[in-house]
Motif scaffolding. Structure first.
Motif, PDB file in Angstrom:
ATOM      1  N   ALA A 104       0.818  -1.223   0.000  1.00 11.37           N
ATOM      2  CA  ALA A 104       0.000   0.000   0.000  1.00 11.37           C
ATOM      3  C   ALA A 104       0.854   1.275   0.000  1.00 11.37           C
ATOM      4  O   ALA A 104       0.318   2.378  -0.079  1.00 11.37           O
ATOM      5  CB  ALA A 104      -0.941  -0.012   1.198  1.00 11.37           C
ATOM      6  N   PRO A 265      -8.029   7.992   9.400  1.00  7.92           N
ATOM      7  CA  PRO A 265      -7.690   8.485   8.050  1.00  7.92           C
ATOM      8  C   PRO A 265      -7.816  10.000   7.901  1.00  7.92           C
ATOM      9  O   PRO A 265      -6.932  10.631   7.302  1.00  7.92           O
ATOM     10  CB  PRO A 265      -8.693   7.752   7.146  1.00  7.92           C
ATOM     11  CG  PRO A 265      -9.044   6.507   7.910  1.00  7.92           C
ATOM     12  CD  PRO A 265      -9.048   6.920   9.354  1.00  7.92           C
ATOM     13  N   ARG A 269      -4.709  12.503   6.936  1.00 12.21           N
ATOM     14  CA  ARG A 269      -4.713  13.487   5.839  1.00 12.21           C
ATOM     15  C   ARG A 269      -4.422  14.881   6.379  1.00 12.21           C
ATOM     16  O   ARG A 269      -3.665  15.653   5.788  1.00 12.21           O
ATOM     17  CB  ARG A 269      -6.067  13.489   5.114  1.00 12.21           C
ATOM     18  CG  ARG A 269      -6.375  12.226   4.336  1.00 12.21           C
ATOM     19  CD  ARG A 269      -7.547  12.429   3.370  1.00 12.21           C
ATOM     20  NE  ARG A 269      -8.783  12.853   4.027  1.00 12.21           N
ATOM     21  CZ  ARG A 269      -9.684  12.022   4.580  1.00 12.21           C
ATOM     22  NH1 ARG A 269      -9.484  10.716   4.560  1.00 12.21           N
ATOM     23  NH2 ARG A 269     -10.781  12.498   5.142  1.00 12.21           N
ATOM     24  N   LYS A 301      -7.205  -3.051   4.265  1.00 15.65           N
ATOM     25  CA  LYS A 301      -8.013  -2.291   3.304  1.00 15.65           C
ATOM     26  C   LYS A 301      -8.173  -0.837   3.754  1.00 15.65           C
ATOM     27  O   LYS A 301      -8.055   0.098   2.950  1.00 15.65           O
ATOM     28  CB  LYS A 301      -9.386  -2.982   3.159  1.00 15.65           C
ATOM     29  CG  LYS A 301     -10.397  -2.240   2.319  1.00 15.65           C
ATOM     30  CD  LYS A 301     -10.043  -2.331   0.823  1.00 15.65           C
ATOM     31  CE  LYS A 301     -11.139  -1.796  -0.085  1.00 15.65           C
ATOM     32  NZ  LYS A 301     -11.270  -0.345  -0.096  1.00 15.65           N
ATOM     33  N   GLN A 302      -8.442  -0.655   5.039  1.00 16.31           N
ATOM     34  CA  GLN A 302      -8.588   0.715   5.553  1.00 16.31           C
ATOM     35  C   GLN A 302      -7.285   1.498   5.392  1.00 16.31           C
ATOM     36  O   GLN A 302      -7.302   2.690   5.080  1.00 16.31           O
ATOM     37  CB  GLN A 302      -9.003   0.680   7.038  1.00 16.31           C
ATOM     38  CG  GLN A 302     -10.457   0.295   7.235  1.00 16.31           C
ATOM     39  CD  GLN A 302     -10.790  -0.020   8.694  1.00 16.31           C
ATOM     40  OE1 GLN A 302      -9.950  -0.550   9.438  1.00 16.31           O
ATOM     41  NE2 GLN A 302     -11.994   0.304   9.120  1.00 16.31           N
ATOM     42  N   GLU A 304      -4.980   0.970   3.081  1.00 12.95           N
ATOM     43  CA  GLU A 304      -4.834   1.255   1.643  1.00 12.95           C
ATOM     44  C   GLU A 304      -5.644   2.498   1.261  1.00 12.95           C
ATOM     45  O   GLU A 304      -5.146   3.379   0.559  1.00 12.95           O
ATOM     46  CB  GLU A 304      -5.377   0.031   0.897  1.00 12.95           C
ATOM     47  CG  GLU A 304      -4.689  -0.313  -0.376  1.00 12.95           C
ATOM     48  CD  GLU A 304      -5.380  -1.524  -1.004  1.00 12.95           C
ATOM     49  OE1 GLU A 304      -5.313  -2.623  -0.403  1.00 12.95           O
ATOM     50  OE2 GLU A 304      -6.013  -1.354  -2.072  1.00 12.95           O
ATOM     51  N   ASP A 305      -6.878   2.564   1.745  1.00 13.20           N
ATOM     52  CA  ASP A 305      -7.732   3.724   1.450  1.00 13.20           C
ATOM     53  C   ASP A 305      -7.171   4.997   2.089  1.00 13.20           C
ATOM     54  O   ASP A 305      -7.212   6.071   1.482  1.00 13.20           O
ATOM     55  CB  ASP A 305      -9.161   3.478   1.942  1.00 13.20           C
ATOM     56  CG  ASP A 305      -9.849   2.360   1.150  1.00 13.20           C
ATOM     57  OD1 ASP A 305      -9.328   1.998   0.066  1.00 13.20           O
ATOM     58  OD2 ASP A 305     -10.880   1.847   1.632  1.00 13.20           O
ATOM     59  N   MET A 306      -6.651   4.850   3.295  1.00 15.53           N
ATOM     60  CA  MET A 306      -6.041   6.010   3.952  1.00 15.53           C
ATOM     61  C   MET A 306      -4.889   6.547   3.115  1.00 15.53           C
ATOM     62  O   MET A 306      -4.733   7.753   2.935  1.00 15.53           O
ATOM     63  CB  MET A 306      -5.527   5.615   5.349  1.00 15.53           C
ATOM     64  CG  MET A 306      -4.924   6.771   6.129  1.00 15.53           C
ATOM     65  SD  MET A 306      -3.543   6.278   7.203  1.00 15.53           S
ATOM     66  CE  MET A 306      -2.200   6.214   6.010  1.00 15.53           C
ATOM     67  N   THR A 308      -4.462   6.307  -0.111  1.00 12.61           N
ATOM     68  CA  THR A 308      -4.973   6.986  -1.307  1.00 12.61           C
ATOM     69  C   THR A 308      -5.310   8.438  -0.968  1.00 12.61           C
ATOM     70  O   THR A 308      -4.939   9.367  -1.696  1.00 12.61           O
ATOM     71  CB  THR A 308      -6.218   6.242  -1.844  1.00 12.61           C
ATOM     72  OG1 THR A 308      -5.852   4.891  -2.068  1.00 12.61           O
ATOM     73  CG2 THR A 308      -6.733   6.861  -3.130  1.00 12.61           C
ATOM     74  N   GLY A 309      -5.983   8.634   0.145  1.00  9.68           N
ATOM     75  CA  GLY A 309      -6.336   9.993   0.577  1.00  9.68           C
ATOM     76  C   GLY A 309      -5.106  10.830   0.879  1.00  9.68           C
ATOM     77  O   GLY A 309      -5.008  11.984   0.452  1.00  9.68           O
ATOM     78  N   CYS A 310      -4.156  10.234   1.606  1.00 10.84           N
ATOM     79  CA  CYS A 310      -2.947  10.982   1.983  1.00 10.84           C
ATOM     80  C   CYS A 310      -2.131  11.371   0.751  1.00 10.84           C
ATOM     81  O   CYS A 310      -1.565  12.461   0.688  1.00 10.84           O
ATOM     82  CB  CYS A 310      -2.075  10.145   2.927  1.00 10.84           C
ATOM     83  SG  CYS A 310      -2.742  10.061   4.597  1.00 10.84           S
ATOM     84  N   ARG A 312      -3.179  12.066  -2.180  1.00  7.43           N
ATOM     85  CA  ARG A 312      -3.794  13.209  -2.867  1.00  7.43           C
ATOM     86  C   ARG A 312      -3.440  14.515  -2.165  1.00  7.43           C
ATOM     87  O   ARG A 312      -3.191  15.534  -2.813  1.00  7.43           O
ATOM     88  CB  ARG A 312      -5.307  13.023  -2.952  1.00  7.43           C
ATOM     89  CG  ARG A 312      -5.666  11.843  -3.847  1.00  7.43           C
ATOM     90  CD  ARG A 312      -7.141  11.574  -3.854  1.00  7.43           C
ATOM     91  NE  ARG A 312      -7.878  12.602  -4.577  1.00  7.43           N
ATOM     92  CZ  ARG A 312      -9.190  12.582  -4.721  1.00  7.43           C
ATOM     93  NH1 ARG A 312      -9.908  11.606  -4.179  1.00  7.43           N
ATOM     94  NH2 ARG A 312      -9.798  13.528  -5.404  1.00  7.43           N
TER      95      ARG A 312
END
Ligand code: PEP
Ligand code: MN
Length: 321
Positions: A104, A265, A269, A301-302, A304-306, A308-310, A312
């Motif tokens: 991730a 998350p 960010r 999974k959480q 990985e999503d975190m 993606t946000g970071c 950006r």
């Protein structure tokens, strides 16, 4: 100049920069004769440092300190992501975590082998066995290992297995431990005590720097307030404040800072947006079964999503992540 500084009964610490070298002369300036330093060979200027934390201060060193430990680079525009379980529980758990966080995009693995627990009856960590499991996870993934040292007598053992020594919130003002960390050649992640001021954090870092170890990163992990809905209160103003005061890298821990997985998350960010150099977060293959801090740990999974946000936000901040 080092000898000259010593001859005045002061302690010289050399801070090598790319543009210039600073010799921090710490001691009683009344022992220095008028012009005794200005006239020395190669001296450009002599400046008093007003901050009580002399070596940590931007007054002593303007360039940001960049810390490199294996796969982890943190500071000077390089954003580090340290992730992994609160405690090392088994080889399987730590290796699976290392693989998932690497995939991730994490740059270092965290996991406690020596755990400082509020209750003596809680899981205290697998100690040396846990360190060996971390070493296996590093062999499997190449990720740098960040792990906590809770006592000065464990310093050599923990340093042997780790890439970064974590000094936890409870030990921030354990001065013998800080001195022992100052004598190692391992970078240190120093966490803020939940009731310590920012100045006390900087002075704690100063112990490590003064001991000869210039590789210190500071970590905001939340402080104790009247608020009870979050485990701690995470003051992100610490990040831009520290930026004004110190050249040391600044890390935020939104896991301990909030104490609740769903809040992590957003605060991760926000840490990137506040200008942090890195984050440290808790990730577990099965948070419900975790032996410590499961309620604030993310699933793979959480995480990985975190990320993606970071990413950006990091992009908007021109940070390399
Ligand atoms: C940890 O990182 O698991 C930990 C014990 O953190 P802190 O020292 O910030 O409480
Ligand atoms: Mn924890």
């Amino acid at each position: 100049m080092i000898q000259q500084v010593e001859s005045f009964g002061m302690k010289p610490t050399v801070l090598q920069g790319t543009e210039r070298t600073v010799i921090a002369a710490i001691g009683d300036e009344r022992n220095v004769p008028q012009g005794g330093l200005e006239s020395g060979p190669g001296v450009d200027e002599v400046l008093p440092v007003l901050a009580p934390y002399k070596l940590a201060s931007v007054e002593t060193r303007k360039e940001p300190t960049v810390i490199k430990a294996g796969t982890l680079t943190i500071g000077g525009g390089m954003f580090g992501v340290i992730a992994g379980p609160c405690s090392v529980e088994s080889e399987e758990q730590i290796v699976a975590s290392a693989r998932a966080i690497k995939k991730a995009g994490a740059t270092a693995l965290r996991g406690g082998a020596f755990k400082p627990r509020t209750s003596p009856y809680s899981f205290q960590g697998h100690k040396e066995e846990g360190l060996k499991m971390l070493a296996t996870a590093r062999e499997e993934t190449g990720l740098a290992v960040v792990t906590e040292v809770v006592a000065a007598e464990d310093m050599d053992l923990v340093a042997k297995y780790s890439d970064v020594l974590q000094i936890g919130a409870r030990n921030m003002q354990n001065y013998r431990l800080l001195e022992a960390a100052g004598k190692t050649n391992r970078p240190v992640l120093l966490k803020r005590g939940p009731s310590a001021t920012i100045e006390e954090l900087l002075l704690a870092a100063e112990y490590i720097l003064d001991g000869g170890n210039q590789q210190v990163m500071l970590c905001e992990r939340g402080i104790r307030t009247f608020e009870a809905h979050t485990r701690f209160t995470l003051p992100l103003a610490t990040v831009p404040y520290l930026r004004q005061k110190t050249h040391l890298p600044i890390v935020v821990d939104p896991s301990h800072g909030t104490g609740h997985t769903p809040l992590v998350p957003a605060l991760a960010r926000a840490s990137v947006a506040a200008g942090a150099d890195g984050i440290i977060v808790e990730v577990h293959p099965n948070p419900e079964k975790a032996l410590s801090d499961g309620y604030q740990s993310m699933t793979f999974k959480q995480f990985e999503d975190m990320m993606t946000g970071c990413r950006r936000v990091a992009e908007a901040m021109d940070l390399k992540m």
